[in-house]
Write an enzyme that holds these catalytic residues in place. Sequence first.
Site, PDB file in Angstrom:
ATOM      1  N   HIS A 295      38.770  18.234  -0.067  1.00 17.06           N
ATOM      2  CA  HIS A 295      38.292  19.193   0.928  1.00 17.06           C
ATOM      3  C   HIS A 295      37.019  18.662   1.580  1.00 17.06           C
ATOM      4  O   HIS A 295      35.914  18.866   1.069  1.00 17.06           O
ATOM      5  CB  HIS A 295      38.018  20.544   0.264  1.00 17.06           C
ATOM      6  CG  HIS A 295      39.252  21.318  -0.061  1.00 17.06           C
ATOM      7  ND1 HIS A 295      39.425  22.002  -1.247  1.00 17.06           N
ATOM      8  CD2 HIS A 295      40.403  21.508   0.645  1.00 17.06           C
ATOM      9  CE1 HIS A 295      40.609  22.599  -1.244  1.00 17.06           C
ATOM     10  NE2 HIS A 295      41.216  22.305  -0.121  1.00 17.06           N
ATOM     11  N   TYR A 471      34.428  18.857  -4.067  1.00 15.17           N
ATOM     12  CA  TYR A 471      34.709  18.430  -5.442  1.00 15.17           C
ATOM     13  C   TYR A 471      36.101  18.839  -5.895  1.00 15.17           C
ATOM     14  O   TYR A 471      36.296  19.301  -7.005  1.00 15.17           O
ATOM     15  CB  TYR A 471      33.637  18.965  -6.408  1.00 15.17           C
ATOM     16  CG  TYR A 471      32.252  18.963  -5.814  1.00 15.17           C
ATOM     17  CD1 TYR A 471      31.713  17.807  -5.257  1.00 15.17           C
ATOM     18  CD2 TYR A 471      31.486  20.126  -5.779  1.00 15.17           C
ATOM     19  CE1 TYR A 471      30.441  17.806  -4.685  1.00 15.17           C
ATOM     20  CE2 TYR A 471      30.218  20.126  -5.207  1.00 15.17           C
ATOM     21  CZ  TYR A 471      29.701  18.966  -4.655  1.00 15.17           C
ATOM     22  OH  TYR A 471      28.446  18.967  -4.080  1.00 15.17           O
ATOM     23  N   HIS A 472      37.081  18.633  -5.004  1.00 17.00           N
ATOM     24  CA  HIS A 472      38.474  18.996  -5.286  1.00 17.00           C
ATOM     25  C   HIS A 472      39.417  17.823  -5.041  1.00 17.00           C
ATOM     26  O   HIS A 472      40.400  17.948  -4.312  1.00 17.00           O
ATOM     27  CB  HIS A 472      38.909  20.176  -4.414  1.00 17.00           C
ATOM     28  CG  HIS A 472      38.106  21.410  -4.606  1.00 17.00           C
ATOM     29  ND1 HIS A 472      37.955  22.367  -3.602  1.00 17.00           N
ATOM     30  CD2 HIS A 472      37.397  21.869  -5.657  1.00 17.00           C
ATOM     31  CE1 HIS A 472      37.193  23.352  -4.047  1.00 17.00           C
ATOM     32  NE2 HIS A 472      36.840  23.063  -5.298  1.00 17.00           N
ATOM     33  N   PRO A 473      39.189  16.646  -5.654  1.00 19.66           N
ATOM     34  CA  PRO A 473      40.106  15.524  -5.420  1.00 19.66           C
ATOM     35  C   PRO A 473      41.450  15.751  -6.114  1.00 19.66           C
ATOM     36  O   PRO A 473      41.500  16.206  -7.255  1.00 19.66           O
ATOM     37  CB  PRO A 473      39.365  14.334  -6.038  1.00 19.66           C
ATOM     38  CG  PRO A 473      38.529  14.943  -7.123  1.00 19.66           C
ATOM     39  CD  PRO A 473      38.102  16.290  -6.586  1.00 19.66           C
TER      40      PRO A 473
END
Length: 547
Positions: A295, A471-473
Site C-alpha cells: 500500500h 507496512y502491508h507487503p
Amino acid sequence: MDSHYDYIVIGAGSAGCVLANRLSANGTDSVLVLEAGPSEKTPMVSTPGAFACFMFSKKYNWAYNAKSDPTLRQGQPVFVPRGKVLGGSSSVNAMLYVRGQREDYDHWASLGNQGWGFNDMLHYFKKAECNVRGSDAFHGDRGPLYVSDLPAQFPLNHVFVKAGQQAGFPYNADFNGPVQEGIGFYQYTIKDGQRCGAARSYLRPAMARTNLTVLTEARVKNIVIDKKQAVAVTFIKNGLVHTVHAKREILLSGGAINSPQLLMLSGIGDRDHLTEHGIDCQHHLPGVGHNLQEHVDACVLVRSKKKDGVTASVGGVLRMVPDALKYLLKKEGKLACPITEAGGFLKSRDELDRPDIQLHMLPLLFDDSGRNLSLMSQHGYSCHVCVLRPKSTGRVMLKSADPMTEPEIDFNFFAHEEDKQVLVNGVRQLRKILAAPAFDAYRADELAPGIEAESDEAIFEKIKQHIGLVYHPVGTCKMGHDPMAVVDDQLRVHGMKNLRVVDASMMPTLISGNTNAPTIAIAEKAADMILSQQSIETHTNAALTTA
C-alpha cells in the site's frame, strides 16, 4: 530439543503463531517453531502507545530498506519495518483490526483458487475473533484474537471524523461490517490496555503443551530438499548450526520479505537467479519473489494552531508524563491505545463502486515512519492516504547466498500509471476533509504537498518526496495456477512435497485494508486444511493396514 518433529513452523509471526496453536492442540503431534527474533515479553511490545519506538529498534525489527528510487524521497530508500519477535509484525504494528472487502477474496476465488471466496474466509475471521461487540453475521466473540473499541484519546481524531461528515462522506461505525466505505474510528487488537497480537492470543496459551517447542533467536539458513521433498530445516542458534527433520510438513511463515528469500536460499526459485548467486537449483519456480505489492502511501502535513497533539519536543515529552503514570497504574489513557484512532475508506472518484483509498489520521507530523524527529517536534497533524489495490508490482530478490544478508526489495512503485492517479485523487479527497469547518480552529499552513500544488502533476511531484508505505507487503509467493504462481490453493509449493507457505506472501492480490487480520484468517484456514489432510492420510493408512 529433538531432531525430529511432525511439523516445523518457520517464523512465529501472525501466521506462525496460529499454526503453532492449532497444530499442537491435539496434544500428540510434535510442533517446532523457529523464530529469528527474541521473546515479546517486554513493555515495549505490550504497551500500545509505544509502537512507534520500533521504528528505531533493530532488536525487534528487521528494519529493511527498499531499493532506492531517484524519483522518490530525494533518492533515499523507503524504510521497510517488519516484526522480528514472537508475534512478528503483530507485536510491532498499530493494532488496527481491518479485513478488507468482500470483492478482494471473491477475486482470489475467481482466479481459480477454490475455497478462498469471502464467504469461505468469513468463517475463519469469525473463528479467530473475540469482538467486544458480540457475535453477529460478520463477527465472532469466542476466538483467541481480542478485538476492542477504545475511546479516542486525541481531540484531533474526533475533529477528523466530524470534518469527514461535513465534507459529505458517510460515518461508518464498523469498517468490517456489511459496508466498508466511510469515515470513523478503528477497532483494535488490544485487551485490558495491552497489545493482543498473535503471540499473546495464540502462541502463549499453547506454550504449556509438551508437544510444542518454541525457539527464539533461531536464524534459519535453509530448508533441506531431497528429491523435490522438504525434509529438514537448518538454523543457527547461539552460534551453532542445527538441523531438524520434519516427519510431516515444513510450514514457511516468514512473511512477504523473508519467505521468498528463504525459498531461494533453499534452491527454490528462478534457476538463472539462483545460479547467479551460486545456489544449486533444487526446483525451478520462476514466480518466487515476484508479484510484490504494498500500500503505497502519501501524506498531507498541516501545521496546527493548537498544541493538543503529539510532538517529539522536550515539552511534548513532558506533557506525556501524566499519561505515562496513568498507564503504569491503571493501563489507561493515551498509552493504552495506538495513536492511529480514526480513518476511513473512500472512493478516489465518485463514480467508483467501492473504496480504493484508505485514510489514517495522526495527531502529529508523521513522515519517514516517524523517524523525522525534527518534523515531529513541531505542532501539527497529518493524514495518510494509500492506494488500496495497486496495479504496480515489484519483487524480492537475493543480494547474496549468505542468509545473514538482507534481500533486495524493489517495490517498483508507480510502474502502473493508474496508481499515480488514484493517489493524487485520494489527496484531493483528503483535502476536502482537512478544509472542512471542524478543522478551522486547528488549521495553519499545509506543509506538504503545500497549497501551491494544485495540478495533478504538481501534487504528484510533491507527494513523491514524502512517499511511504503502510507496512502491508504481500504476494511474493502467490497462490494460483499460472506459470508465476508459487503455491496452489492448499498453499502447497508447486512441484514440492511437504512444504507450504502460510503467510501474506500467498495473496495473489493485495486486499483493501490492513493485512494482520487477513493473515491470521489465512493461517486458521491453512491449519484446517493441514489437519484435514492428516486425517485423510491417517484413515487411509489404517484402512490399508486392515486390508
